[in-house]
Motif scaffolding. Structure first.
Motif, mmCIF file in Angstrom:
data_model
loop_
_atom_site.group_PDB
_atom_site.id
_atom_site.type_symbol
_atom_site.label_atom_id
_atom_site.label_comp_id
_atom_site.label_asym_id
_atom_site.label_seq_id
_atom_site.Cartn_x
_atom_site.Cartn_y
_atom_site.Cartn_z
ATOM 1 N N HIS A 41 -23.694 36.082 31.325
ATOM 2 C CA HIS A 41 -23.746 34.819 30.576
ATOM 3 C C HIS A 41 -24.956 33.984 31.020
ATOM 4 N N CYS A 46 -19.960 27.086 31.193
ATOM 5 C CA CYS A 46 -18.559 27.507 31.230
ATOM 6 C C CYS A 46 -17.697 26.324 31.633
ATOM 7 N N GLU A 66 -15.671 28.696 23.994
ATOM 8 C CA GLU A 66 -16.381 28.513 25.252
ATOM 9 C C GLU A 66 -15.983 29.599 26.261
ATOM 10 N N ILE A 67 -16.838 29.801 27.246
ATOM 11 C CA ILE A 67 -16.514 30.681 28.374
ATOM 12 C C ILE A 67 -15.636 29.874 29.324
ATOM 13 N N THR A 68 -14.441 30.370 29.597
ATOM 14 C CA THR A 68 -13.504 29.609 30.415
ATOM 15 C C THR A 68 -12.870 30.471 31.502
ATOM 16 N N THR A 86 -11.213 33.110 28.974
ATOM 17 C CA THR A 86 -12.043 34.315 28.984
ATOM 18 C C THR A 86 -11.738 35.145 30.224
ATOM 19 N N TYR A 87 -11.587 34.444 31.335
ATOM 20 C CA TYR A 87 -11.327 35.100 32.612
ATOM 21 C C TYR A 87 -10.142 34.421 33.302
ATOM 22 N N ALA A 166 -18.927 32.535 38.286
ATOM 23 C CA ALA A 166 -19.715 31.985 37.181
ATOM 24 C C ALA A 166 -21.204 32.029 37.490
#
Length: 262
Positions: A41, A46, A66-68, A86-87, A166
């Motif tokens: 990413h 995030c 969003e990346i979360t 996401t994770y 991240a």
């Protein structure tokens, strides 16, 4: 005497076996999964979602694209929102022991846990990857990992783990949400228990009905971890913002979640 001698041998064998596993970890399938995350990413942002009482499901609805990162018993609000992280990460042993079935059934892209769960407790989760957890002196700021394949440093909060992940993924802008950094029952560095009867612990009372069986958080250790994260971020042109609605975390610059552009 014989029993004591055998115990020493068992401890020595355990330590030797663990060190061999750690040395071989970079060659494992888990390491291969982590390697693929490097700069996945790059230059993106995030959101790291804590489970504090300030967390609102309507805020999570805005994070669909969003990346979360989210943690532990976040699934208690899945019936209120279509958002999914996401994770997902969890590393609190007592929480995992009591929630193994629920965590295993979560339908989330990727889950991450310390490798000691399959190694020491024979707990293997579906669709999960594992990392080496590096413990240190809780009285000083922890290190910040630049290569999660070789380990992630413990900070007494899974949010610190997510920050290291991240950054490894190339994220340049991190927003914290629901990281209230305050609990009704806390331990300080002196080992004293501090009670705040006015404080709520989580976004739902159902979250910690078993709190007497869980670890008592030490936010002084967590504060040092957040300070280490800020120090690393400042030195590497990474921005970390606290978008939590209220709370007690003042390490990072605060921003109004409602003013973030989605």
């Amino acid at each position: 005497m014989i029993k004591k001698y055998k115990n020493k041998i068992n401890i020595a064998l355990y330590r030797l076996t663990r060190q061999i596993k750690i040395n071989l970890f970079p060659l494992s399938q888990n390491a291969a999964t982590l390697i693929k995350l490097k700069n996945k990413h790059s230059n993106m942002r995030c959101f790291i979602i804590g489970n504090g009482p300030s967390l609102k499901t309507e805020d999570l609805d805005k994070l669909q694209n969003e990346i979360t990162f989210a943690f532990n018993r976040i699934y208690y609000l899945f019936d209120q929102t279509d958002w999914r992280p996401t994770y997902y990460c969890s590393e609190d042993e007592k929480t995992i022991f009591k929630s193994t079935e629920e965590i295993n059934e979560l339908k989330i892209g990727q889950k991450f846990f310390p490798v000691n769960f399959p190694w020491d407790y024979k707990i293997n989760f579906q669709n999960a990857s594992y990392y080496i957890f590096k413990l240190g002196d809780s009285k000083v700021e922890p290190k910040f990992s630049e290569d999660i394949v070789n380990g992630i440093f413990w900070g007494n909060t899974v949010a610190y783990t997510a920050m290291q992940m991240a950054v490894y993924m190339g994220i340049k802008e991190i927003y914290l949400l629901g990281v209230d950094h305050h609990f009704s029952k806390m331990e300080n560095d002196k080992g004293e228990i501090v009670i705040d009867e006015t404080a709520k612990d989580y976004f739902t009372e159902k979250y910690n009905t078993d709190k007497d069986d869980l670890y008592i958080p030490n936010v002084e250790i967590s504060t040092r971890a957040f300070t280490a994260a800020k120090r690393y971020a400042d030195d590497h042109n990474i921005k970390i913002y606290n978008a939590t609605r209220g709370g007690k975390l003042e390490v990072f610059e605060r921003v109004d979640f409602d003013n973030i552009n989605f």
